[in-house]
Design a protein around this motif. Structure first.
Motif, PDB file in Angstrom:
ATOM      1  N   ARG A 247       0.845  -1.204   0.000  1.00 25.44           N
ATOM      2  CA  ARG A 247       0.000   0.000   0.000  1.00 25.44           C
ATOM      3  C   ARG A 247       0.877   1.250   0.000  1.00 25.44           C
ATOM      4  N   PHE A 248       0.401   2.285  -0.675  1.00 28.53           N
ATOM      5  CA  PHE A 248       1.146   3.544  -0.784  1.00 28.53           C
ATOM      6  C   PHE A 248       0.210   4.705  -0.468  1.00 28.53           C
ATOM      7  N   ARG A 249       0.795   5.727   0.214  1.00 30.29           N
ATOM      8  CA  ARG A 249       0.061   6.961   0.481  1.00 30.29           C
ATOM      9  C   ARG A 249       0.955   8.147   0.191  1.00 30.29           C
ATOM     10  N   GLY A 250       0.538   8.949  -0.777  1.00 31.52           N
ATOM     11  CA  GLY A 250       1.277  10.161  -1.086  1.00 31.52           C
ATOM     12  C   GLY A 250       1.011  11.242  -0.056  1.00 31.52           C
ATOM     13  N   TRP A 255      -4.574   5.979   1.376  1.00 26.87           N
ATOM     14  CA  TRP A 255      -3.892   4.716   1.115  1.00 26.87           C
ATOM     15  C   TRP A 255      -4.498   4.041  -0.115  1.00 26.87           C
ATOM     16  N   GLN A 256      -3.643   3.521  -0.972  1.00 26.34           N
ATOM     17  CA  GLN A 256      -4.091   2.780  -2.143  1.00 26.34           C
ATOM     18  C   GLN A 256      -3.177   1.583  -2.364  1.00 26.34           C
ATOM     19  N   THR A 257      -3.754   0.507  -2.878  1.00 26.48           N
ATOM     20  CA  THR A 257      -2.993  -0.714  -3.143  1.00 26.48           C
ATOM     21  C   THR A 257      -2.281  -0.576  -4.484  1.00 26.48           C
ATOM     22  N   VAL A 258      -0.954  -0.733  -4.473  1.00 27.97           N
ATOM     23  CA  VAL A 258      -0.178  -0.606  -5.706  1.00 27.97           C
ATOM     24  C   VAL A 258       0.322  -1.955  -6.202  1.00 27.97           C
ATOM     25  N   ALA A 259       0.288  -2.986  -5.373  1.00 28.18           N
ATOM     26  CA  ALA A 259       0.732  -4.327  -5.789  1.00 28.18           C
ATOM     27  C   ALA A 259       0.367  -5.321  -4.699  1.00 28.18           C
ATOM     28  N   LYS A 274       6.481   0.078  -9.435  1.00 26.80           N
ATOM     29  CA  LYS A 274       6.852   1.342 -10.071  1.00 26.80           C
ATOM     30  C   LYS A 274       6.766   2.467  -9.048  1.00 26.80           C
ATOM     31  N   PRO A 275       7.775   3.360  -8.981  1.00 29.08           N
ATOM     32  CA  PRO A 275       7.723   4.471  -8.020  1.00 29.08           C
ATOM     33  C   PRO A 275       6.452   5.296  -8.201  1.00 29.08           C
ATOM     34  N   ALA A 276       5.832   5.636  -7.077  1.00 29.15           N
ATOM     35  CA  ALA A 276       4.573   6.384  -7.111  1.00 29.15           C
ATOM     36  C   ALA A 276       4.736   7.821  -6.665  1.00 29.15           C
ATOM     37  N   GLY A 277       5.980   8.278  -6.469  1.00 31.07           N
ATOM     38  CA  GLY A 277       6.218   9.647  -6.036  1.00 31.07           C
ATOM     39  C   GLY A 277       6.564   9.724  -4.566  1.00 31.07           C
ATOM     40  N   GLU A 278       6.499  10.931  -4.016  1.00 36.42           N
ATOM     41  CA  GLU A 278       6.828  11.143  -2.608  1.00 36.42           C
ATOM     42  C   GLU A 278       5.706  10.607  -1.724  1.00 36.42           C
ATOM     43  N   GLY A 279       6.089   9.833  -0.756  1.00 36.38           N
ATOM     44  CA  GLY A 279       5.099   9.271   0.157  1.00 36.38           C
ATOM     45  C   GLY A 279       5.675   8.118   0.946  1.00 36.38           C
ATOM     46  N   VAL A 280       4.790   7.340   1.556  1.00 34.60           N
ATOM     47  CA  VAL A 280       5.210   6.230   2.409  1.00 34.60           C
ATOM     48  C   VAL A 280       4.510   4.951   1.959  1.00 34.60           C
ATOM     49  N   TYR A 281       5.150   3.817   2.291  1.00 34.69           N
ATOM     50  CA  TYR A 281       4.604   2.506   1.972  1.00 34.69           C
ATOM     51  C   TYR A 281       4.360   1.739   3.271  1.00 34.69           C
ATOM     52  N   ARG A 282       3.464   0.785   3.173  1.00 38.01           N
ATOM     53  CA  ARG A 282       3.276  -0.176   4.258  1.00 38.01           C
ATOM     54  C   ARG A 282       2.749  -1.477   3.649  1.00 38.01           C
ATOM     55  N   VAL A 283       2.838  -2.547   4.437  1.00 42.23           N
ATOM     56  CA  VAL A 283       2.372  -3.860   3.986  1.00 42.23           C
ATOM     57  C   VAL A 283       1.204  -4.276   4.874  1.00 42.23           C
ATOM     58  N   GLU A 284       0.178  -4.856   4.257  1.00 38.34           N
ATOM     59  CA  GLU A 284      -1.001  -5.295   4.994  1.00 38.34           C
ATOM     60  C   GLU A 284      -1.318  -6.751   4.665  1.00 38.34           C
ATOM     61  N   PHE A 285      -1.691  -7.496   5.688  1.00 34.43           N
ATOM     62  CA  PHE A 285      -2.217  -8.850   5.480  1.00 34.43           C
ATOM     63  C   PHE A 285      -3.638  -8.848   5.997  1.00 34.43           C
TER      64      PHE A 285
END
Length: 304
Positions: A247-250, A255-259, A274-285
């Protein structure tokens, strides 16, 4: 969190004499705290069960039965279970316990209500090696309705809340998946009504060592672990799970799922996006019918 599952009923005003409908034997709701119990390697989950009923009197009043499995066919069920979650777990849970089975779980214990209840029946211990808990019938005496119920003027309708506090909670030795709470209300004449509700008892999952790096692409890696279903270890790799979400959030965004990633035999995963710009990532199960959800801390890409 209190998950209250309510049936439809008529309202009445204070001071109005009780009518037949207000003394009719019925169960309005069954509530469980926590609403989504999760067991871990150590400790136990203490349950609090509230049954809102009217017309219940006599020695038995209201009793509840807590056991793994679904309600009987055709039963009055105050809630439902998502049937789509259960089949996915059939390949995960062991068909039989290991060669050295874990200790037999304790029976669901008696409760300790505000007023001493009628002594519950003592169930027989489960047979080894099935490792299934015995369900005890729990009894309690009515307590005052919670504050939130006063706005519905339940006291005028004759509703009472019966609270059950098992002294010993559920542990890792109990079966995960769907459990049923069966409530029985009994009046002075011995008439009974039953109602059911269900919940999922889930085992813990943990996302470990989540790292995010960036070169030409963003690389997200980590390991998914789960509570060992055999009881031999604290945690075991959760292999071949394809529901791991990246998940990525600019900045200032949502938050949006990118993969999504799939875990290997050792529980590890390694996904490039693919880079989505400035922001943070996290992983969710996401949660399944047998295992709880987990979310990793936010990570900014470390640029190589």
């Amino acid at each position: 969190m209190l998950a209250t599952l309510t049936a439809v009923t008529a309202l009445a005003w204070p001071g109005v004499p009780a009518r037949a409908a207000e003394t009719e034997l019925s169960i309005r709701s069954i509530s469980l705290r926590p609403a989504e119990p999760v067991v871990r390697a150590t400790g136990a989950v203490k349950l609090v069960i509230d049954v809102v009923a009217r017309g219940a009197h006599g020695v038995r009043g209201v009793t509840v039965l807590v056991e793994p499995g679904r309600p009987p066919a055709g039963a009055t069920n105050l809630t439902g279970v998502n049937p789509d979650l259960t089949p996915a777990e059939t390949s995960i849970e062991p068909a039989v316990p290991p060669a050295v089975p874990p200790a037999v779980p304790p029976a669901v214990p008696p409760v300790v209500p505000a007023v001493p209840p009628v002594a519950p029946a003592v169930p027989a211990a489960p047979a080894v090696p099935e490792v299934k808990p015995a369900a005890a019938e729990l009894t309690a005496t009515a307590v005052r309705p919670p504050v939130g119920f006063h706005r519905f003027r339940l006291a005028a309708e004759g509703w009472q809340t019966w609270r059950f506090n098992p002294a010993v909670g559920l542990t890792r030795w109990y079966p995960s998946g769907v459990w049923t709470i069966a409530a029985t209300a009994t009046d002075q004449a011995g008439n009974e009504v039953k109602a059911y509700t269900t919940f999922h008892l889930r085992r813990e999952t943990v996302l470990e060592g989540v790292a995010v790096s960036e070169r030409k692409k963003v690389r997200v890696s980590g390991t998914l672990m789960r509570l060992d279903p055999y009881g031999l270890l604290g945690r075991r790799p959760f292999r071949k799970r394809k529901e791991v979400l990246i998940r990525f959030r600019g900045t200032g965004g949502e938050w949006q799922t990118v993969a999504s990633a799939r875990t290997r035999r050792d529980g590890s995963f390694d996904q490039r996006v693919k880079p989505a710009g400035e922001g943070v990532y996290r992983v969710e199960f996401p949660a399944t019918s047998r295992y709880a959800a987990d979310v990793s801390p936010e990570r900014r890409p470390r640029r190589n």
